[in-house]
Scaffold this motif. Sequence first.
Motif, PDB file in Angstrom:
ATOM      1  N   ASP A   1     -17.343 -35.462   9.396  1.00 55.76           N
ATOM      2  CA  ASP A   1     -17.139 -34.663   8.365  1.00 55.76           C
ATOM      3  C   ASP A   1     -16.737 -35.749   7.098  1.00 55.76           C
ATOM      4  O   ASP A   1     -15.717 -35.746   6.491  1.00 55.76           O
ATOM      5  N   VAL A   2     -17.881 -36.265   6.598  1.00 56.39           N
ATOM      6  CA  VAL A   2     -17.853 -36.960   5.365  1.00 56.39           C
ATOM      7  C   VAL A   2     -17.653 -36.370   4.051  1.00 56.39           C
ATOM      8  O   VAL A   2     -16.808 -36.613   2.971  1.00 56.39           O
ATOM      9  N   SER A   3     -17.951 -35.008   4.024  1.00 57.86           N
ATOM     10  CA  SER A   3     -17.937 -33.998   3.011  1.00 57.86           C
ATOM     11  C   SER A   3     -16.343 -33.821   2.633  1.00 57.86           C
ATOM     12  O   SER A   3     -16.259 -33.731   1.446  1.00 57.86           O
TER      13      SER A   3
ATOM     14  N   ARG B   1     -16.254 -43.819   1.168  1.00 58.55           N
ATOM     15  CA  ARG B   1     -17.049 -45.060   0.517  1.00 58.55           C
ATOM     16  C   ARG B   1     -17.850 -45.550   1.836  1.00 58.55           C
ATOM     17  O   ARG B   1     -18.694 -46.570   1.275  1.00 58.55           O
ATOM     18  N   SER B   2     -17.639 -45.411   2.966  1.00 55.95           N
ATOM     19  CA  SER B   2     -18.560 -45.962   4.393  1.00 55.95           C
ATOM     20  C   SER B   2     -19.428 -44.960   4.745  1.00 55.95           C
ATOM     21  O   SER B   2     -20.039 -45.439   5.841  1.00 55.95           O
ATOM     22  N   GLY B   3     -19.629 -43.751   4.294  1.00 54.10           N
ATOM     23  CA  GLY B   3     -20.542 -42.625   4.970  1.00 54.10           C
ATOM     24  C   GLY B   3     -19.843 -42.423   6.295  1.00 54.10           C
ATOM     25  O   GLY B   3     -20.628 -41.949   7.168  1.00 54.10           O
ATOM     26  N   GLY B   4     -18.665 -42.403   6.552  1.00 52.62           N
ATOM     27  CA  GLY B   4     -18.115 -42.043   7.806  1.00 52.62           C
ATOM     28  C   GLY B   4     -18.355 -42.729   8.920  1.00 52.62           C
ATOM     29  O   GLY B   4     -18.285 -42.593  10.089  1.00 52.62           O
ATOM     30  N   ALA B   5     -18.550 -44.287   8.538  1.00 52.18           N
ATOM     31  CA  ALA B   5     -18.701 -45.196   9.735  1.00 52.18           C
ATOM     32  C   ALA B   5     -17.445 -46.275   9.351  1.00 52.18           C
ATOM     33  O   ALA B   5     -17.841 -47.212   8.640  1.00 52.18           O
ATOM     34  N   VAL B   6     -16.256 -46.083   9.738  1.00 56.73           N
ATOM     35  CA  VAL B   6     -15.002 -46.988   9.564  1.00 56.73           C
ATOM     36  C   VAL B   6     -14.519 -47.553  10.648  1.00 56.73           C
ATOM     37  O   VAL B   6     -14.237 -47.101  11.920  1.00 56.73           O
ATOM     38  N   ASN B   7     -14.337 -48.789  10.752  1.00 53.78           N
ATOM     39  CA  ASN B   7     -13.840 -49.703  11.745  1.00 53.78           C
ATOM     40  C   ASN B   7     -12.708 -50.411  11.001  1.00 53.78           C
ATOM     41  O   ASN B   7     -12.949 -51.406  10.423  1.00 53.78           O
ATOM     42  N   ALA B   8     -11.496 -49.793  11.259  1.00 56.83           N
ATOM     43  CA  ALA B   8     -10.423 -50.267  10.349  1.00 56.83           C
ATOM     44  C   ALA B   8      -9.455 -51.230  10.999  1.00 56.83           C
ATOM     45  O   ALA B   8      -9.060 -50.627  12.211  1.00 56.83           O
ATOM     46  N   LEU B   9      -8.704 -52.037  10.323  1.00 53.87           N
ATOM     47  CA  LEU B   9      -7.688 -52.806  10.813  1.00 53.87           C
ATOM     48  C   LEU B   9      -6.580 -52.292   9.776  1.00 53.87           C
ATOM     49  O   LEU B   9      -6.537 -52.251   8.520  1.00 53.87           O
ATOM     50  N   ILE B  10      -5.667 -51.689  10.421  1.00 48.52           N
ATOM     51  CA  ILE B  10      -4.241 -51.204   9.820  1.00 48.52           C
ATOM     52  C   ILE B  10      -3.277 -52.214   9.948  1.00 48.52           C
ATOM     53  O   ILE B  10      -2.907 -52.365  11.070  1.00 48.52           O
ATOM     54  N   ILE B  11      -2.773 -52.562   8.937  1.00 56.18           N
ATOM     55  CA  ILE B  11      -1.689 -53.677   9.080  1.00 56.18           C
ATOM     56  C   ILE B  11      -0.335 -52.837   8.453  1.00 56.18           C
ATOM     57  O   ILE B  11      -0.090 -52.365   7.260  1.00 56.18           O
ATOM     58  N   THR B  12       0.800 -52.677   9.421  1.00 60.03           N
ATOM     59  CA  THR B  12       1.855 -51.899   9.144  1.00 60.03           C
ATOM     60  C   THR B  12       2.925 -52.804   9.211  1.00 60.03           C
ATOM     61  O   THR B  12       2.833 -54.163   9.620  1.00 60.03           O
ATOM     62  N   SER B  13       4.159 -52.486   8.903  1.00 56.83           N
ATOM     63  CA  SER B  13       5.441 -53.037   9.042  1.00 56.83           C
ATOM     64  C   SER B  13       6.364 -52.115   9.655  1.00 56.83           C
ATOM     65  O   SER B  13       7.023 -51.354   8.878  1.00 56.83           O
ATOM     66  N   THR B  14       6.605 -52.112  10.981  1.00 55.36           N
ATOM     67  CA  THR B  14       7.189 -51.074  11.868  1.00 55.36           C
ATOM     68  C   THR B  14       8.577 -50.764  11.414  1.00 55.36           C
ATOM     69  O   THR B  14       9.126 -49.868  11.643  1.00 55.36           O
TER      70      THR B  14
END
Length: 441
Positions: A93-95, A251-264
């Motif tokens: 669901d890119v839209s 921005r990636s057309g629905g193809a995202v392989n994300a690295l999330i960096i958190t500080s828990t």
Amino acid sequence: MRAHFRSDVPIVWQGRHRPAEDPFRASTAPPPGASMSIRDHDLRISPTLSVNPPRRARRAATALIAATGLVLAGCTSTGEAGTGSSAAGQGVDVSAAVAAVKEASAVPAFQLQAPPVDMTKIAGKKVYVIPLSSQIPYVTAVDAEIKSVVEQHGATYLEFPNSGQPTEWAAGITQAIAQQADVIILSQGPDPKLLVPQLQQAKEAGIPVVLSHLYQVGEELPSEVDGLIAATTNVDFAEAGRLMADAAIARSGGAVNALIITSTEVAPSQSISDAVQATLKERCPDTCKATVENVPVADWATRLSSTTQTALQRDPDINWVIPLYDSMSLGVISGITSAGKTTGVDVASYNGTPDILKLIQDGGPMKVDVGESTAWLGRAAADQAFRLLAGQEPIAGGDVKTPLRIFTPDNVGEAGTPPQATLGYGDAYSSGYDALWTSGQ
């Protein structure tokens, strides 16, 4: 939320020495071949994220900002979201992501609908402000706007400067009582649970207290302070996470392989991280996923680059890195460069720090930053105080509807060249509050 380092702390580059600076400002890039460490740093966390009401019905878990006394745990954790049998066949669901980003990229409108305030009752009153920390520029910018509108309407602005210690906040309340303040504003998130005796004294003295920018929209006050806080200005931290995810999807057309960096150890982090992952799973369950790495705030200077580099080498298909707070971005970008991924990996983050917006203007991996207006936040806090001073009911639940705005290469120029904290949000907040603050006629 922002992490801030005291300006009098030396930053040590291996083999070199420089005067103390914010280690994540663009102006403090290390000399070639040098690596960075921070010696005897003094960390301040400022809950400065104010957001508009959620654009989707789903609401992430509420988040409570720990204003001080953070325990900086050092564990690293990983996890994934966005794949699994339940996602099969749901499509992409890119839209919806594009629509959300388009909405949040526009200059925000003034959405607060509230009764007008009779400002004739404000003149001569004393407004006493106790900031989270006077050493945090973002907080002082908010308080400068409070001061401006308080004095504009004939009231007296008083402030208790402090370095962010609960004992100082307590002393500030005691001083406000002694100076016979008419209202107290705990600005940008001093933790009221640490101030119960002083808040009880303020109540006994007939002085109402406004707490700004600490609790999630829809969250009830903790039982310890229920009845001691007269009004709040609340936020929705999770919305920033949803917007970061939507921007990456769009921005990636629905193809995202994300690295999330958190500080828990920073309380809102779980809510923001959960919102990023939930949005990826909702929008693109078959083509999006996220891996989560934890880097405690105390380790940002030494581990952000290596954590990013290692993750990119472990999974070369990562195409987005999402550090939850934009002060992490320079360390992340350093890791992207070290991994040889100067193209094909983009960065999205949250806060709208001018130096990070400048990185978007300069080109490179930084593509998205979700920001907020300090002037808007200041007026929202002042408005609640004015309502109490006028003998009116404050805005219920603290839902003051301060907005976020997504900045990308397409609109970051509106934040100024170079970007400035007061630009990029239009002037609707000014005319909107001016319309609410009436002469009482």
